[in-house]
Design a protein around this motif. Structure first.
Motif, short mmCIF file in Angstrom:
data_model
loop_
_atom_site.label_atom_id
_atom_site.label_comp_id
_atom_site.label_asym_id
_atom_site.label_seq_id
_atom_site.Cartn_x
_atom_site.Cartn_y
_atom_site.Cartn_z
N SER A 1 34.73 0.79 -6.24
CA SER A 1 34.94 0.23 -7.58
C SER A 1 36.20 0.77 -8.24
O SER A 1 36.99 0.02 -8.81
CB SER A 1 33.72 0.52 -8.46
OG SER A 1 33.92 0.08 -9.78
N HIS B 1 30.96 4.68 -5.14
CA HIS B 1 31.06 4.84 -6.59
C HIS B 1 29.82 5.53 -7.19
O HIS B 1 29.94 6.28 -8.16
CB HIS B 1 31.27 3.48 -7.25
CG HIS B 1 31.60 3.55 -8.70
ND1 HIS B 1 32.77 4.12 -9.18
CD2 HIS B 1 30.92 3.13 -9.81
CE1 HIS B 1 32.80 4.05 -10.51
NE2 HIS B 1 31.69 3.45 -10.90
N ASP C 1 35.05 5.27 -2.84
CA ASP C 1 34.68 4.54 -4.05
C ASP C 1 35.20 3.10 -3.95
O ASP C 1 36.41 2.88 -3.88
CB ASP C 1 35.26 5.24 -5.28
CG ASP C 1 34.71 4.71 -6.59
OD1 ASP C 1 34.48 3.49 -6.69
OD2 ASP C 1 34.50 5.51 -7.51
N SER D 1 34.06 9.74 -11.30
CA SER D 1 34.42 8.36 -10.97
C SER D 1 34.95 7.55 -12.14
O SER D 1 34.77 6.33 -12.20
CB SER D 1 33.20 7.63 -10.37
OG SER D 1 32.63 8.39 -9.33
N SER E 1 31.39 7.20 -14.27
CA SER E 1 32.06 5.90 -14.36
C SER E 1 32.57 5.67 -15.79
O SER E 1 33.37 6.45 -16.29
CB SER E 1 31.10 4.80 -13.90
OG SER E 1 31.77 3.58 -13.71
#
Length: 265
Positions: free
Chosen positions: A210, A236, A208, A138, A115
């Motif tokens: 997000s 995510h 995902d 991600s 992330s």
């Protein structure tokens, strides 16, 4: 089985690294005796103990590869204040960690980020050209997107008026300075600077919620030496797909390290 679990615990060691701002960053070293070590970076509002990071450290350990998972400044046990943006500053934290282990009997062979941490490792690779293997999972391609859903439709007007936005549910205080830092971070321009010899693995979940998985393909367009893997059905945090994430990442790192065997032996 109990003996193996005890051995695994005995291989963990708390290590503290001071960043360039004088803040102490706390991490856990999973020592296997390998010369190559992988640095693992968590996402926003997470820590070194997030299940993605911890499980990956164990998966690497099972393959005989050492790793280090740490808390960015303002997260987990590390000193400092959490900031909404400041990915370039987190890349500086990563630089401090890499310098620390480069001064030991280890060689940092790969960096992994999930992330926000995925963006951090890409920013690091765009500025420093000393890590041959980079894995991002991600990460967000356009940092101007995704803010409205978190801060509200009128976030720019509100932050200009009050100087900050208080997200009570997340216990997050977003300052104008930290928001502007995020908005000024250009992942496209940064990724164009990643060395063509750097091997990059791009991983994203197709479900995902997000960050759209289309972002993975945007990164793939501009990162020359890449491999992309979409985990079908994964959210995510790869909640029900942790095993596939670990396998894909570990296999990529292990294979790349083998290709660079003279460096890491």
């Amino acid at each position: 089985m109990q003996e193996a679990a005890q051995q695994l615990v005995s291989q963990k060691q708390k290590v503290i690294v001071t960043n360039s701002y004088g803040e102490k960053l706390v991490g856990l070293l999973h020592e296997t005796g390998s010369r190559a070590i992988v640095i693992l970076c968590h996402g926003a509002r997470a820590s070194k103990d997030h299940f993605i990071i911890e499980n990956l450290a164990i998966a690497l350990e099972n393959e005989g590869i050492s790793s280090f998972r740490f808390d960015f400044a303002g997260n987990g046990e590390s000193e400092g204040t959490f900031q909404f943006g400041h990915m370039r500053r987190e890349a500086d934290d990563l630089h401090a960690v890499i310098q620390h282990f480069s001064g030991t009997n280890h060689v940092v062979g790969a960096i992994f980020g999930h992330s926000k941490g995925g963006g951090d490792v890409l920013l690091y690779a765009s500025k420093h050209h000393d890590i041959p293997i980079v894995v991002e999972a991600s990460a967000r391609y356009d940092l101007k997107k995704g803010i409205e859903g978190r801060l509200g439709k009128d976030f720019m007007e509100k932050i200009k008026r009050e100087g900050f936005i208080d997200i009570g549910s997340d216990k997050l205080w977003v300052t104008e300075e930290s928001l502007m830092d995020r908005l000024s971070t250009d992942m496209h321009e940064s990724c164009l600077k990643i060395d063509k010899d750097c091997r990059v693995l791009i991983v994203h979940g197709s479900a995902d919620e997000s960050t759209p998985f289309a972002d993975a393909f945007e990164f793939a367009k501009i990162i020359p030496n890449h491999r992309i893997h979409i985990v079908e059905g994964a959210d995510h945090c790869y909640t029900s797909h942790q095993a596939e994430l670990d396998t894909v990442v570990v296999d990529f790192i292990k294979s790349a390290l083998q290709q660079d065997k003279p460096t890491f032996n």
